[in-house]
Design a protein around this motif. Structure first.
Motif, short mmCIF file in Angstrom:
data_model
loop_
_atom_site.label_atom_id
_atom_site.label_comp_id
_atom_site.label_asym_id
_atom_site.label_seq_id
_atom_site.Cartn_x
_atom_site.Cartn_y
_atom_site.Cartn_z
N ALA A 1 -44.81 -29.72 59.33
CA ALA A 1 -46.27 -29.66 59.19
C ALA A 1 -46.82 -30.97 58.62
O ALA A 1 -47.80 -31.52 59.15
CB ALA A 1 -46.66 -28.49 58.28
N LEU A 2 -46.19 -31.49 57.60
CA LEU A 2 -46.67 -32.73 56.98
C LEU A 2 -46.43 -33.95 57.86
O LEU A 2 -47.29 -34.84 57.95
CB LEU A 2 -46.02 -32.92 55.61
N SER A 3 -45.28 -34.00 58.50
CA SER A 3 -44.96 -35.15 59.37
C SER A 3 -45.90 -35.26 60.55
O SER A 3 -46.36 -36.34 60.90
CB SER A 3 -43.52 -35.05 59.90
N MET A 4 -46.19 -34.12 61.17
CA MET A 4 -47.05 -34.16 62.35
C MET A 4 -48.51 -34.40 61.96
O MET A 4 -49.30 -34.85 62.77
CB MET A 4 -46.88 -32.89 63.19
N LYS A 5 -48.85 -34.14 60.72
CA LYS A 5 -50.21 -34.40 60.26
C LYS A 5 -50.38 -35.84 59.76
O LYS A 5 -51.39 -36.48 60.04
CB LYS A 5 -50.59 -33.41 59.16
N TYR A 6 -49.39 -36.36 59.04
CA TYR A 6 -49.55 -37.65 58.37
C TYR A 6 -48.69 -38.80 58.88
O TYR A 6 -48.99 -39.95 58.61
CB TYR A 6 -49.27 -37.49 56.86
N VAL A 7 -47.59 -38.50 59.59
CA VAL A 7 -46.66 -39.57 59.93
C VAL A 7 -46.67 -39.92 61.41
O VAL A 7 -46.86 -41.08 61.78
CB VAL A 7 -45.21 -39.21 59.50
N PHE A 8 -46.46 -38.95 62.25
CA PHE A 8 -46.33 -39.20 63.68
C PHE A 8 -47.58 -38.76 64.43
O PHE A 8 -48.15 -37.72 64.12
CB PHE A 8 -45.10 -38.45 64.24
N GLU A 9 -47.96 -39.55 65.41
CA GLU A 9 -49.11 -39.20 66.24
C GLU A 9 -48.65 -38.23 67.33
O GLU A 9 -47.60 -38.41 67.93
CB GLU A 9 -49.69 -40.45 66.88
N HIS A 10 -49.47 -37.22 67.56
CA HIS A 10 -49.16 -36.25 68.61
C HIS A 10 -49.19 -36.94 69.96
O HIS A 10 -50.09 -37.72 70.26
CB HIS A 10 -50.17 -35.10 68.58
N ARG A 11 -48.19 -36.67 70.77
CA ARG A 11 -48.14 -37.22 72.12
C ARG A 11 -49.01 -36.36 73.03
O ARG A 11 -48.85 -35.15 73.09
CB ARG A 11 -46.71 -37.23 72.63
N ASP A 12 -49.93 -37.00 73.72
CA ASP A 12 -50.83 -36.27 74.61
C ASP A 12 -50.09 -35.61 75.77
O ASP A 12 -50.56 -34.62 76.33
CB ASP A 12 -51.91 -37.22 75.17
N ASP A 13 -48.94 -36.16 76.13
CA ASP A 13 -48.18 -35.62 77.26
C ASP A 13 -47.21 -34.50 76.85
O ASP A 13 -46.38 -34.08 77.64
CB ASP A 13 -47.41 -36.74 77.96
N MET A 14 -47.36 -33.99 75.63
CA MET A 14 -46.44 -32.97 75.13
C MET A 14 -47.21 -31.84 74.45
O MET A 14 -48.04 -32.09 73.59
CB MET A 14 -45.45 -33.61 74.14
N LEU B 1 -40.68 -37.70 69.32
CA LEU B 1 -41.92 -37.01 69.00
C LEU B 1 -43.15 -37.90 68.84
O LEU B 1 -44.26 -37.41 68.97
CB LEU B 1 -41.75 -36.18 67.71
N SER B 2 -42.97 -39.15 68.56
CA SER B 2 -44.13 -39.99 68.26
C SER B 2 -44.70 -40.67 69.50
O SER B 2 -43.96 -41.12 70.37
CB SER B 2 -43.73 -41.07 67.24
N ALA B 3 -46.02 -40.73 69.54
CA ALA B 3 -46.68 -41.43 70.64
C ALA B 3 -46.45 -42.92 70.52
O ALA B 3 -46.54 -43.66 71.50
CB ALA B 3 -48.17 -41.13 70.62
N THR B 4 -46.15 -43.39 69.31
CA THR B 4 -45.88 -44.81 69.08
C THR B 4 -44.41 -45.00 68.79
O THR B 4 -43.98 -44.99 67.65
CB THR B 4 -46.72 -45.35 67.89
N ASN B 5 -43.63 -45.14 69.85
CA ASN B 5 -42.17 -45.32 69.70
C ASN B 5 -41.94 -46.74 69.32
O ASN B 5 -41.07 -47.36 69.27
CB ASN B 5 -41.42 -44.96 70.98
#
Length: 134
Positions: free
Chosen positions: A59-72, A130-134
């Motif tokens: 929950a915290l990582s997807m909110k603060y660390v990694f950007e959601h990938r639009d293709d997923m 998981l990250s949009a910015t690999n």
């Protein structure tokens, strides 16, 4: 350009570390409470505390660390996170067993060592998958 990428990766890792430290505190505290307070075997306590902390970490990582990938989709995102986390749990349990049972290291100290080792696996696999910015 490369400096900007390094700065972005460094900032992202620092956020990852902050989330990880908080999740680890929950993980470690729950491990000690289950083992010492309830007399549960350290490997069972390790697994339970890991699963609780990984849910918090997601929950915290997807909110603060990694950007959601639009293709997923979120469902696929969580499935990948869960698979990567299960591998991390396996690594953690193997390290805990080896450290505590074979090397006779106190379970609390071994938890710190195992977490440090598995943190690197977690960051790089989550960043890659998981990250949009690999």
């Amino acid at each position: 350009m490369r400096d900007a990428l390094n700065k972005t990766s460094t900032q992202q890792f620092m956020k990852f570390a902050a989330v990880g430290i908080f999740s680890f505190m929950v993980d470690w505290l729950l491990l000690v409470i289950l083992t010492e307070g309830f007399g549960i075997d350290y490997l069972v306590s390790t697994t339970v505390s890991f699963l609780v902390s990984v849910s918090l970490n997601y929950a915290l990582s997807m909110k603060y660390v990694f950007e959601h990938r639009d293709d997923m989709s979120r469902k696929r995102e969580f499935t990948i996170f869960a698979i990567l986390s299960c591998i991390g749990l396996g690594l953690t349990d193997v390290l805990m067993f080896a450290g505590v049972t074979i090397l006779n290291i106190a379970y609390q100290a071994m938890k710190v060592i195992a977490t440090f080792c598995v943190t690197w696996y977690n960051f790089f696999t989550r960043k890659k998958f998981l990250s949009a910015t690999n």
